[in-house]
Motif scaffolding. Structure first.
Motif, PDB file in Angstrom:
ATOM      1  N   VAL A  29       0.833  -1.208   0.000  1.00 31.33           N
ATOM      2  CA  VAL A  29       0.000   0.000   0.000  1.00 31.33           C
ATOM      3  C   VAL A  29       0.865   1.255   0.000  1.00 31.33           C
ATOM      4  CG1 VAL A  29      -1.620   1.353   1.371  1.00 31.33           C
ATOM      5  CG2 VAL A  29      -1.998  -1.096   1.068  1.00 31.33           C
ATOM      6  N   ILE A  30       1.880   1.283   0.846  1.00 27.07           N
ATOM      7  CA  ILE A  30       2.734   2.467   0.946  1.00 27.07           C
ATOM      8  C   ILE A  30       3.615   2.618  -0.288  1.00 27.07           C
ATOM      9  CG2 ILE A  30       4.632   3.531   2.227  1.00 27.07           C
ATOM     10  CD1 ILE A  30       3.438   2.188   4.760  1.00 27.07           C
ATOM     11  N   GLY A  31       4.207   1.509  -0.735  1.00 22.05           N
ATOM     12  CA  GLY A  31       5.113   1.576  -1.876  1.00 22.05           C
ATOM     13  C   GLY A  31       4.427   1.926  -3.182  1.00 22.05           C
ATOM     14  N   LEU A  32       3.205   1.437  -3.360  1.00 21.76           N
ATOM     15  CA  LEU A  32       2.511   1.655  -4.618  1.00 21.76           C
ATOM     16  C   LEU A  32       1.437   2.735  -4.518  1.00 21.76           C
ATOM     17  CD1 LEU A  32       2.085  -2.023  -5.912  1.00 21.76           C
ATOM     18  CD2 LEU A  32       3.941  -0.405  -6.333  1.00 21.76           C
ATOM     19  N   GLY A  33       0.660   2.702  -3.452  1.00 16.51           N
ATOM     20  CA  GLY A  33      -0.501   3.578  -3.360  1.00 16.51           C
ATOM     21  C   GLY A  33      -0.195   5.036  -3.182  1.00 16.51           C
ATOM     22  N   THR A  34       0.983   5.365  -2.678  1.00 16.23           N
ATOM     23  CA  THR A  34       1.298   6.766  -2.396  1.00 16.23           C
ATOM     24  C   THR A  34       1.463   7.617  -3.649  1.00 16.23           C
ATOM     25  OG1 THR A  34       3.552   5.947  -2.059  1.00 16.23           O
ATOM     26  CG2 THR A  34       2.304   6.538  -0.095  1.00 16.23           C
ATOM     27  N   VAL A  35       1.440   6.995  -4.829  1.00 13.94           N
ATOM     28  CA  VAL A  35       1.544   7.797  -6.050  1.00 13.94           C
ATOM     29  C   VAL A  35       0.358   8.747  -6.177  1.00 13.94           C
ATOM     30  CG1 VAL A  35       0.332   6.093  -7.473  1.00 13.94           C
ATOM     31  CG2 VAL A  35       1.909   7.707  -8.535  1.00 13.94           C
ATOM     32  N   ALA A 142      -1.097  -3.843 -10.345  1.00 20.00           N
ATOM     33  CA  ALA A 142      -0.224  -4.522  -9.380  1.00 20.00           C
ATOM     34  C   ALA A 142      -0.904  -4.672  -8.023  1.00 20.00           C
ATOM     35  CB  ALA A 142       1.089  -3.745  -9.231  1.00 20.00           C
ATOM     36  N   ILE A 143      -1.575  -3.623  -7.553  1.00 18.98           N
ATOM     37  CA  ILE A 143      -2.233  -3.679  -6.251  1.00 18.98           C
ATOM     38  C   ILE A 143      -3.315  -4.751  -6.238  1.00 18.98           C
ATOM     39  CG2 ILE A 143      -3.803  -2.416  -4.718  1.00 18.98           C
ATOM     40  CD1 ILE A 143      -2.161   0.093  -5.326  1.00 18.98           C
ATOM     41  N   ASP A 144      -4.153  -4.760  -7.257  1.00 23.55           N
ATOM     42  CA  ASP A 144      -5.249  -5.726  -7.289  1.00 23.55           C
ATOM     43  C   ASP A 144      -4.752  -7.162  -7.343  1.00 23.55           C
ATOM     44  OD1 ASP A 144      -7.141  -3.828  -7.064  1.00 23.55           O
ATOM     45  OD2 ASP A 144      -7.918  -3.960  -9.093  1.00 23.55           O
ATOM     46  N   GLU A 145      -3.602  -7.368  -7.954  1.00 22.65           N
ATOM     47  CA  GLU A 145      -3.076  -8.721  -8.086  1.00 22.65           C
ATOM     48  C   GLU A 145      -2.302  -9.178  -6.852  1.00 22.65           C
ATOM     49  OE1 GLU A 145      -0.969  -8.516 -11.792  1.00 22.65           O
ATOM     50  OE2 GLU A 145      -2.813  -8.012 -12.875  1.00 22.65           O
ATOM     51  N   LEU A 146      -2.040  -8.282  -5.914  1.00 22.12           N
ATOM     52  CA  LEU A 146      -1.311  -8.638  -4.696  1.00 22.12           C
ATOM     53  C   LEU A 146      -2.177  -8.601  -3.436  1.00 22.12           C
ATOM     54  CD1 LEU A 146       2.027  -6.687  -5.362  1.00 22.12           C
ATOM     55  CD2 LEU A 146       1.746  -9.179  -5.336  1.00 22.12           C
ATOM     56  N   LYS A 150     -10.905 -10.378  -0.349  1.00 20.21           N
ATOM     57  CA  LYS A 150     -11.873  -9.812   0.596  1.00 20.21           C
ATOM     58  C   LYS A 150     -11.520  -8.400   1.038  1.00 20.21           C
ATOM     59  CE  LYS A 150      -9.859 -12.006   4.728  1.00 20.21           C
ATOM     60  NZ  LYS A 150     -10.154 -12.918   5.863  1.00 20.21           N
ATOM     61  N   TYR A 151     -10.281  -7.969   0.770  1.00 27.98           N
ATOM     62  CA  TYR A 151      -9.871  -6.609   1.128  1.00 27.98           C
ATOM     63  C   TYR A 151      -9.752  -5.692  -0.089  1.00 27.98           C
ATOM     64  CZ  TYR A 151      -8.348  -8.959   5.435  1.00 27.98           C
ATOM     65  OH  TYR A 151      -8.295  -9.701   6.586  1.00 27.98           O
ATOM     66  N   ARG A 152      -9.891  -6.251  -1.283  1.00 26.48           N
ATOM     67  CA  ARG A 152      -9.534  -5.511  -2.492  1.00 26.48           C
ATOM     68  C   ARG A 152     -10.351  -4.232  -2.674  1.00 26.48           C
ATOM     69  NH1 ARG A 152     -10.145  -9.477  -5.835  1.00 26.48           N
ATOM     70  NH2 ARG A 152     -12.210  -8.843  -6.567  1.00 26.48           N
ATOM     71  N   GLY A 153     -11.648  -4.284  -2.428  1.00 24.02           N
ATOM     72  CA  GLY A 153     -12.492  -3.118  -2.625  1.00 24.02           C
ATOM     73  C   GLY A 153     -12.113  -1.969  -1.726  1.00 24.02           C
ATOM     74  N   ARG A 154     -12.012  -2.226  -0.423  1.00 21.16           N
ATOM     75  CA  ARG A 154     -11.710  -1.138   0.510  1.00 21.16           C
ATOM     76  C   ARG A 154     -10.309  -0.581   0.289  1.00 21.16           C
ATOM     77  NH1 ARG A 154     -12.277  -4.927   5.724  1.00 21.16           N
ATOM     78  NH2 ARG A 154     -13.698  -5.899   4.242  1.00 21.16           N
ATOM     79  N   VAL A 155      -9.356  -1.474  -0.032  1.00 17.90           N
ATOM     80  CA  VAL A 155      -7.983  -1.013  -0.253  1.00 17.90           C
ATOM     81  C   VAL A 155      -7.906  -0.126  -1.494  1.00 17.90           C
ATOM     82  CG1 VAL A 155      -5.649  -1.757  -0.855  1.00 17.90           C
ATOM     83  CG2 VAL A 155      -6.887  -2.918   0.978  1.00 17.90           C
ATOM     84  N   ASP A 156      -8.522  -0.563  -2.586  1.00 21.12           N
ATOM     85  CA  ASP A 156      -8.483   0.221  -3.817  1.00 21.12           C
ATOM     86  C   ASP A 156      -9.137   1.591  -3.636  1.00 21.12           C
ATOM     87  OD1 ASP A 156      -7.124  -1.468  -5.515  1.00 21.12           O
ATOM     88  OD2 ASP A 156      -8.584  -1.244  -7.118  1.00 21.12           O
ATOM     89  N   VAL A 157     -10.305   1.615  -3.019  1.00 21.88           N
ATOM     90  CA  VAL A 157     -11.015   2.879  -2.843  1.00 21.88           C
ATOM     91  C   VAL A 157     -10.223   3.820  -1.942  1.00 21.88           C
ATOM     92  CG1 VAL A 157     -13.096   3.947  -1.885  1.00 21.88           C
ATOM     93  CG2 VAL A 157     -13.295   1.895  -3.295  1.00 21.88           C
TER      94      VAL A 157
END
Length: 493
Positions: A29-35, A142-146, A150-157
């Motif tokens: 999350v930190i490495g990829l999502g912070t973009v 990359a995020i969705d594939e890692l 069950k957490y994918r929706g909340r993490v992506d949003v």
């Protein structure tokens, strides 16, 4: 031409989806999502510093239309970058491209800081956009594939909503940088862009530790590397969570290929999944017009019509409400479901935006910002879910390019035209002294959001808690093998 290299049966998707949440997932999350923080920072700096860019001496002598044009140039670059880097992401891998695209952003934002004239500034904004556009394609896939299903929706949003952390930070950053008693105004806006590059370098260092997507690896004939990465992830997660990982029984058989041809990808989008194509286009156009039109020019609106000298405080409040909305509502996309939440957030925000347009002339800077905060509390979660939808509902081999495709066409339709349209409306309103002129833009944005919400209600896919392979079977799946992959396209909700 696609070349088949082998045929394997693997349980890697099921093993990744059954993992409990652990510290390792926070690294992703930190490495990829912070973009998205960088994107928010970029957009806000342009919006908040519109006045600083206008003077001939300290700025670049730009008009309101040129400020809007700079926003359009950034978005145009993002569209081009998404398409260019998106196809490379599916062809060469997620990790190579999310390192390259961040490097492009870093160099381009430094060039922005050294702009000598409007033409240089427009070109640098375009290049900055190409890096960010490439990030959207590589990072979402990359995020969705890692991340476990069950957490994918909340993490992506929540991750897509982190755009507004950057927006709030950028808005607050402009307050001292635009204060002539603190810093020379010829340097303030330049330093803001330079600080964006410093943040990007920090993210680059963290990102080096994020692995390649095992799903991408096993499809492209590198199953041994994929198996090693998954074993390392499982060992790390088990140690961090203290949980015993159970065995899995679900497998999928894949016909491995080194490349997936563009014709096959086009056939997938337009022939195999036409309803999903319409759905994603509607969602992306609505959110792109709404956000790029409103937010790129909000600082200009406040300073031009409501006599606000320091727009940073207002934009920071507005941005905070967006992030809080995405964070607070993100869990509901996994519990209440994608269709319910996307429909509700799109329609509600569209209706409220139209109401705001009707009474626009009676708002002060404070009340307009508060109304905008209420609208975008809901809209931010829905807009984030547009990226989630595009990354979930198409086969894995086309995921990055599909994200890029819908981002590009949706943003080109709404994100390029929006800032230009609003910039033109602001110039017209300046001439007449009437803020009500820009209400037309609010009505257009409201209509597009409501249409997106209705489209989701009719064509949306119930993807919550489902593996990516069950939502859209891989193109390379062997239909004749005993595979756990279900039907290719679940019926719309």
């Amino acid at each position: 031409m696609s070349v088949e290299t082998g045929r394997i049966t693997t349980d890697i998707p099921a093993r990744l989806d059954r993992l409990p949440w652990a510290r390792w997932h926070w690294l992703v999350v930190i490495g990829l999502g912070t973009v998205w923080i960088l994107d928010g920072l970029e957009v806000t700096i342009v919006g908040s510093m519109s006045d600083a860019l206008k003077p001939d001496g300290d700025g670049l002598g730009m008009s309101s239309f040129q400020v809007g044009f700079a926003g359009a140039a950034y978005v145009a670059g993002a569209c081009v970058g998404a398409l260019f880097f998106g196809q490379l992401t599916d062809r060469l891998g997620r990790k190579k491209l999310f390192m390259v695209s961040l490097g492009v952003y870093t160099v381009a934002t430094v060039l922005t800081a050294f702009s000598m004239n409007p033409a240089w500034y427009f070109a640098a904004r375009f290049l900055t956009g190409t890096g960010i556009g490439g990030e959207y394609a590589a990072i979402n896939s990359a995020i969705d594939e890692l991340i476990p299903a069950k957490y994918r929706g909340r993490v992506d949003v929540a991750i897509n909503g982190s755009f507004w952390v950057g927006a709030a930070g950028g808005a607050l950053l402009t307050i001292p940088l635009l204060d002539p008693t603190v810093i020379d105004q010829a340097w303030g806006w330049r330093l803001a862009f330079g600080l964006g590059a410093v943040l990007a370098v920090g993210i680059l260092l963290v990102r080096r530790n994020v692995p390649e997507s095992p799903r991408w690896l096993f499809i492209h004939g590198r199953e041994e590397e994929a198996e090693k990465i998954v074993r390392d992830i499982e060992r790390t997660v088990a140690d961090e969570s203290g949980e015993q990982l159970g065995d899995v029984s679900d497998t999928i058989t894949i016909r491995q290929r080194k490349t997936i041809g563009i014709p096959l990808i086009a056939k997938t989008v337009f022939t195999l999944y036409p309803k999903r194509t319409v759905l994603c286009f509607s969602l992306f156009v609505g959110q792109a017009f709404l956000y790029n039109a409103f937010f790129f020019t909000y600082g200009d609106t406040l300073s031009t019509f409501l006599d606000v000298k320091q727009t940073g405080w207002y934009i920071a409040v507005f941005a905070a409400s967006n992030f809080i909305g995405a964070l607070a509502l993100s869990r509901l996309f996994d519990s209440l479901g994608r269709v319910t939440m996307i429909t509700g957030t799109y329609v509600a925000s569209g209706v409220l935006l139209a109401v705001t347009g009707v009474f626009l002339g009676s708002f002060s800077a404070v009340t307009l910002t508060l109304m905008g905060s209420i609208i975008f509390f809901m809209a931010s979660a829905g807009a984030s879910a547009a990226y989630l939808t595009a990354s979930e509902v198409f086969p894995m081999e086309t995921r990055a390019l599909c994200i890029a495709f819908f981002y590009a066409i949706g943003t080109a339709a709404g994100g390029i035209s929006g800032p230009l349209f609003f910039g033109w409306l602001i110039d017209r309103g300046t001439a007449s002294g009437d803020i009500g002129t820009i209400a037309i833009g609010y009505y257009v944005g409201a209509a597009l959001m409501v249409i997106g919400g209705i489209t989701e209600a009719v064509l949306g896919v119930k993807a919550e808690g489902q593996s990516l392979e069950s939502i859209a079977q891989p193109l390379t799946a062997d239909d004749d093998a005993d595979s756990s992959g279900p039907a290719k396209e679940p019926a719309p909700a």
